[in-house]
Design a protein around this motif. Structure first.
Motif, PDB file in Angstrom:
ATOM      1  N   GLY A  21       0.799  -1.213   0.000  1.00 27.92           N
ATOM      2  CA  GLY A  21       0.000   0.000   0.000  1.00 27.92           C
ATOM      3  C   GLY A  21       0.834   1.266   0.000  1.00 27.92           C
ATOM      4  O   GLY A  21       0.369   2.334  -0.414  1.00 27.92           O
ATOM      5  N   SER A  22       2.101   1.175   0.440  1.00 29.73           N
ATOM      6  CA  SER A  22       2.961   2.350   0.494  1.00 29.73           C
ATOM      7  C   SER A  22       3.783   2.537  -0.783  1.00 29.73           C
ATOM      8  O   SER A  22       4.607   3.446  -0.863  1.00 29.73           O
ATOM      9  CB  SER A  22       3.917   2.225   1.691  1.00 29.73           C
ATOM     10  OG  SER A  22       4.791   1.118   1.509  1.00 29.73           O
ATOM     11  N   LEU A  23       3.550   1.693  -1.777  1.00 32.04           N
ATOM     12  CA  LEU A  23       4.392   1.701  -2.976  1.00 32.04           C
ATOM     13  C   LEU A  23       3.681   2.247  -4.211  1.00 32.04           C
ATOM     14  O   LEU A  23       4.159   2.054  -5.325  1.00 32.04           O
ATOM     15  CB  LEU A  23       4.898   0.277  -3.258  1.00 32.04           C
ATOM     16  CG  LEU A  23       5.702  -0.375  -2.128  1.00 32.04           C
ATOM     17  CD1 LEU A  23       6.040  -1.802  -2.478  1.00 32.04           C
ATOM     18  CD2 LEU A  23       6.962   0.433  -1.845  1.00 32.04           C
ATOM     19  N   SER A  24       2.570   2.901  -4.010  1.00 37.27           N
ATOM     20  CA  SER A  24       1.820   3.435  -5.147  1.00 37.27           C
ATOM     21  C   SER A  24       2.683   4.391  -5.974  1.00 37.27           C
ATOM     22  O   SER A  24       3.306   5.315  -5.442  1.00 37.27           O
ATOM     23  CB  SER A  24       0.572   4.170  -4.640  1.00 37.27           C
ATOM     24  OG  SER A  24      -0.110   4.765  -5.727  1.00 37.27           O
ATOM     25  N   GLY A  25       2.758   4.140  -7.286  1.00 33.33           N
ATOM     26  CA  GLY A  25       3.524   4.987  -8.182  1.00 33.33           C
ATOM     27  C   GLY A  25       5.007   4.697  -8.214  1.00 33.33           C
ATOM     28  O   GLY A  25       5.759   5.345  -8.944  1.00 33.33           O
ATOM     29  N   LYS A  26       5.463   3.735  -7.432  1.00 30.01           N
ATOM     30  CA  LYS A  26       6.889   3.424  -7.392  1.00 30.01           C
ATOM     31  C   LYS A  26       7.232   2.207  -8.243  1.00 30.01           C
ATOM     32  O   LYS A  26       6.378   1.378  -8.546  1.00 30.01           O
ATOM     33  CB  LYS A  26       7.338   3.176  -5.941  1.00 30.01           C
ATOM     34  CG  LYS A  26       7.282   4.415  -5.058  1.00 30.01           C
ATOM     35  CD  LYS A  26       7.867   4.134  -3.696  1.00 30.01           C
ATOM     36  CE  LYS A  26       7.866   5.396  -2.825  1.00 30.01           C
ATOM     37  NZ  LYS A  26       8.476   5.148  -1.500  1.00 30.01           N
ATOM     38  N   VAL A  27       8.498   2.138  -8.597  1.00 32.52           N
ATOM     39  CA  VAL A  27       9.026   0.977  -9.312  1.00 32.52           C
ATOM     40  C   VAL A  27       9.748   0.101  -8.296  1.00 32.52           C
ATOM     41  O   VAL A  27      10.577   0.583  -7.528  1.00 32.52           O
ATOM     42  CB  VAL A  27      10.009   1.404 -10.423  1.00 32.52           C
ATOM     43  CG1 VAL A  27      10.657   0.175 -11.057  1.00 32.52           C
ATOM     44  CG2 VAL A  27       9.293   2.225 -11.474  1.00 32.52           C
ATOM     45  N   VAL A  28       9.400  -1.163  -8.277  1.00 32.03           N
ATOM     46  CA  VAL A  28      10.045  -2.104  -7.357  1.00 32.03           C
ATOM     47  C   VAL A  28      10.787  -3.153  -8.184  1.00 32.03           C
ATOM     48  O   VAL A  28      10.212  -3.779  -9.068  1.00 32.03           O
ATOM     49  CB  VAL A  28       9.015  -2.796  -6.437  1.00 32.03           C
ATOM     50  CG1 VAL A  28       9.711  -3.831  -5.545  1.00 32.03           C
ATOM     51  CG2 VAL A  28       8.293  -1.769  -5.591  1.00 32.03           C
ATOM     52  N   LYS A  29      12.074  -3.323  -7.883  1.00 32.54           N
ATOM     53  CA  LYS A  29      12.883  -4.311  -8.588  1.00 32.54           C
ATOM     54  C   LYS A  29      13.440  -5.315  -7.576  1.00 32.54           C
ATOM     55  O   LYS A  29      13.893  -4.930  -6.496  1.00 32.54           O
ATOM     56  CB  LYS A  29      14.008  -3.641  -9.369  1.00 32.54           C
ATOM     57  CG  LYS A  29      13.457  -2.678 -10.415  1.00 32.54           C
ATOM     58  CD  LYS A  29      14.447  -2.365 -11.506  1.00 32.54           C
ATOM     59  CE  LYS A  29      13.781  -1.514 -12.591  1.00 32.54           C
ATOM     60  NZ  LYS A  29      14.644  -1.311 -13.759  1.00 32.54           N
ATOM     61  N   VAL A  30      13.357  -6.569  -7.960  1.00 30.95           N
ATOM     62  CA  VAL A  30      13.795  -7.654  -7.082  1.00 30.95           C
ATOM     63  C   VAL A  30      15.133  -8.184  -7.583  1.00 30.95           C
ATOM     64  O   VAL A  30      15.304  -8.455  -8.772  1.00 30.95           O
ATOM     65  CB  VAL A  30      12.751  -8.787  -7.032  1.00 30.95           C
ATOM     66  CG1 VAL A  30      13.232  -9.919  -6.118  1.00 30.95           C
ATOM     67  CG2 VAL A  30      11.410  -8.251  -6.558  1.00 30.95           C
ATOM     68  N   TYR A  31      16.083  -8.334  -6.653  1.00 29.28           N
ATOM     69  CA  TYR A  31      17.425  -8.802  -6.992  1.00 29.28           C
ATOM     70  C   TYR A  31      17.771 -10.039  -6.155  1.00 29.28           C
ATOM     71  O   TYR A  31      17.328 -10.175  -5.010  1.00 29.28           O
ATOM     72  CB  TYR A  31      18.480  -7.730  -6.682  1.00 29.28           C
ATOM     73  CG  TYR A  31      18.326  -6.439  -7.424  1.00 29.28           C
ATOM     74  CD1 TYR A  31      19.052  -6.196  -8.585  1.00 29.28           C
ATOM     75  CD2 TYR A  31      17.464  -5.441  -6.948  1.00 29.28           C
ATOM     76  CE1 TYR A  31      18.929  -4.986  -9.266  1.00 29.28           C
ATOM     77  CE2 TYR A  31      17.332  -4.231  -7.623  1.00 29.28           C
ATOM     78  CZ  TYR A  31      18.074  -4.010  -8.776  1.00 29.28           C
ATOM     79  OH  TYR A  31      17.951  -2.825  -9.444  1.00 29.28           O
ATOM     80  N   LEU A  32      18.560 -10.923  -6.743  1.00 29.56           N
ATOM     81  CA  LEU A  32      19.189 -11.971  -5.958  1.00 29.56           C
ATOM     82  C   LEU A  32      20.399 -11.337  -5.280  1.00 29.56           C
ATOM     83  O   LEU A  32      21.331 -10.893  -5.957  1.00 29.56           O
ATOM     84  CB  LEU A  32      19.648 -13.136  -6.857  1.00 29.56           C
ATOM     85  CG  LEU A  32      20.530 -14.186  -6.168  1.00 29.56           C
ATOM     86  CD1 LEU A  32      19.763 -14.899  -5.071  1.00 29.56           C
ATOM     87  CD2 LEU A  32      21.074 -15.183  -7.176  1.00 29.56           C
ATOM     88  N   LEU A  33      20.398 -11.291  -3.954  1.00 30.51           N
ATOM     89  CA  LEU A  33      21.484 -10.618  -3.226  1.00 30.51           C
ATOM     90  C   LEU A  33      22.594 -11.584  -2.848  1.00 30.51           C
ATOM     91  O   LEU A  33      23.777 -11.253  -2.924  1.00 30.51           O
ATOM     92  CB  LEU A  33      20.923  -9.951  -1.965  1.00 30.51           C
ATOM     93  CG  LEU A  33      21.937  -9.142  -1.137  1.00 30.51           C
ATOM     94  CD1 LEU A  33      22.529  -7.999  -1.955  1.00 30.51           C
ATOM     95  CD2 LEU A  33      21.270  -8.599   0.133  1.00 30.51           C
ATOM     96  N   ALA A  34      22.253 -12.812  -2.426  1.00 31.37           N
ATOM     97  CA  ALA A  34      23.267 -13.772  -2.006  1.00 31.37           C
ATOM     98  C   ALA A  34      22.689 -15.176  -2.087  1.00 31.37           C
ATOM     99  O   ALA A  34      21.464 -15.363  -2.098  1.00 31.37           O
ATOM    100  CB  ALA A  34      23.756 -13.478  -0.587  1.00 31.37           C
ATOM    101  N   LYS A  35      23.571 -16.171  -2.119  1.00 29.41           N
ATOM    102  CA  LYS A  35      23.146 -17.570  -2.158  1.00 29.41           C
ATOM    103  C   LYS A  35      24.262 -18.443  -1.587  1.00 29.41           C
ATOM    104  O   LYS A  35      25.408 -18.025  -1.472  1.00 29.41           O
ATOM    105  CB  LYS A  35      22.835 -17.997  -3.590  1.00 29.41           C
ATOM    106  CG  LYS A  35      24.023 -17.912  -4.541  1.00 29.41           C
ATOM    107  CD  LYS A  35      23.647 -18.300  -5.951  1.00 29.41           C
ATOM    108  CE  LYS A  35      24.839 -18.176  -6.896  1.00 29.41           C
ATOM    109  NZ  LYS A  35      24.505 -18.552  -8.278  1.00 29.41           N
ATOM    110  N   GLU A  36      23.858 -19.658  -1.225  1.00 28.66           N
ATOM    111  CA  GLU A  36      24.862 -20.614  -0.736  1.00 28.66           C
ATOM    112  C   GLU A  36      25.895 -20.880  -1.828  1.00 28.66           C
ATOM    113  O   GLU A  36      25.556 -21.000  -2.998  1.00 28.66           O
ATOM    114  CB  GLU A  36      24.197 -21.937  -0.367  1.00 28.66           C
ATOM    115  CG  GLU A  36      23.648 -22.001   1.034  1.00 28.66           C
ATOM    116  CD  GLU A  36      23.213 -23.401   1.394  1.00 28.66           C
ATOM    117  OE1 GLU A  36      24.076 -24.214   1.775  1.00 28.66           O
ATOM    118  OE2 GLU A  36      22.006 -23.687   1.281  1.00 28.66           O
ATOM    119  N   GLY A  37      27.167 -20.993  -1.412  1.00 25.16           N
ATOM    120  CA  GLY A  37      28.212 -21.258  -2.386  1.00 25.16           C
ATOM    121  C   GLY A  37      29.379 -20.309  -2.180  1.00 25.16           C
ATOM    122  O   GLY A  37      29.591 -19.777  -1.094  1.00 25.16           O
TER     123      GLY A  37
END
Length: 373
Positions: A21-37
């Motif tokens: 609800g607080s993200l109206s009009g915004k662009v949200v991008k999802v990233y892989l930040l870290a993983k096992e290895g």
């Protein structure tokens, strides 16, 4: 709230974004930040070396994420460098087990769209410092994330890049005021519109589905190809007909040829061995002449040759067989169980003498009689 975008590996955006609800009009991008290895990060204030990220480290990283963490354009020179342009802030995160390894994703909200497609963390980590690597045990604090561009910036963790892009919009107002929700005025996106949006934005299919989901899974077991189709039935049918069927046919053909070749070789070897065995008397006669053996030697060899079973090299094996049997026969002669009508003139088998010479049966027998006459 209307969400326009896509998520890799069927990750529900609701599990990442905590307060849509607080993200109206915004662009949200999802990233892989870290993983096992393993990763090769640049450690602020220390030497760079490979880091092994454990499952516990990924879990502790997830626990340190909060919405006040800023996303910056590029890395800073200090632990918290506020002079860098701020791109946005983290608005959520999630953990996923992919291929048996934990993956940590973060969602970054911005006021406007941008082209940053790789990410690196800026964090205080606790790790065991070994000569050739460090083993990350936990993340004490995530102080920020740095965004960059592929080809120019290299993230500390391999594959730490953009996996989703979403745009949040407020729903359109009702055309007739006072009425709650006029669903008739809402038109869902058609397949054609969705395809056009994907093509116009250059979105690769692997950003929407993982490769196994798209093409299926192929494995090989005991000479057979096992194929588990993916979601796209037309693609799965094409892979099955043009790849799996063709490859399996070739594998079966090669396997049959190899089997036939082994059978032919085995048959040839048996014929060769049988033929040699039927001619054993001829071979014995040749050996008797070459070694100047007695009739008793010949009779003995003819009797025991019935037990000769040739395998791959009948000629060599027969010579070894004869040598061993003549040794046995010599033992019978030495024990007085067999009397020779004449002394053998040849060696059997050749035994090393002085200066590389061999001793004959006659010489051996003469040596045994020395001092007895």
């Amino acid at each position: 709230m209307i969400v326009h975008g896509y998520i890799q590996a069927n990750i529900d955006w609701r599990s990442i974004v905590k307060d849509p609800g607080s993200l109206s009009g915004k662009v949200v991008k999802v990233y892989l930040l870290a993983k096992e290895g393993f990763s090769n990060p640049r450690i602020l204030g220390g030497l760079s070396k490979p880091l092994e990220w454990t499952a516990n480290a990924i879990k502790s990283l997830y626990s340190t994420v909060h919405t006040s963490i800023q996303a910056y354009a590029g890395h800073g020179e200090t632990r918290i460098d506020e002079s860098r342009p701020k791109v946005g802030n983290i608005v959520g995160s999630t953990l996923r087990d992919i291929g048996g390894k934990l993956h940590h994703y973060v969602a970054v909200a911005s006021e406007k769209d941008h082209s940053y497609d790789v990410i690196s963390m800026e964090a205080d980590i606790s790790y065991e410092d070994l000569p050739d690597k460090g083993i990350v045990n936990s993340i004490k604090q995530l102080t920020g994330v740095a965004l960059g561009k592929k080809g120019k910036d290299v993230p500390g963790v391999e594959g730490a890049e953009l996996v989703a892009s979403m745009q949040f919009f407020e729903p359109e107002p009702d055309l007739e005021p006072g009425k709650p929700d006029n669903k008739e005025n809402k038109k869902p996106m058609t397949i054609e519109e969705a395809i056009k949006m994907i093509k116009d934005n250059g979105i690769p299919a692997t950003r929407i589905w993982t490769v196994p989901e798209l093409v299926g899974k192929i494995s090989f077991k005991e000479g057979k190809i096992e194929y588990e189709p993916g979601q796209d039935h037309r693609l799965a049918d094409a892979i099955g007909r043009h790849f799996v069927h063709t490859a399996q046919s070739q594998i079966d053909t090669f396997a049959q040829k190899a089997k036939d070749a082994d059978s032919i070789k085995e048959s040839y070897q048996k014929v060769k061995s049988d033929l040699f065995q039927t001619q054993s008397s001829k071979h014995i006669e040749t050996i008797v002449k070459e070694r100047s053996l007695t009739p008793e030697h010949k009779t003995y060899l003819e009797k025991v040759s019935i037990g000769f079973q040739p395998k791959e090299k009948p000629e060599e094996e027969f010579k070894q067989f004869v040598d061993s049997k003549l040794d046995e026969f010599k033992g019978l002669v030495d024990a007085g169980l067999v009397k020779l009508s004449a002394k053998p003139q040849g060696a059997n088998p050749p035994e090393p003498g002085s200066e590389g010479k061999s001793s004959s049966y006659e010489e051996l027998l003469d040596g045994e009689n020395d001092g007895k006459e």
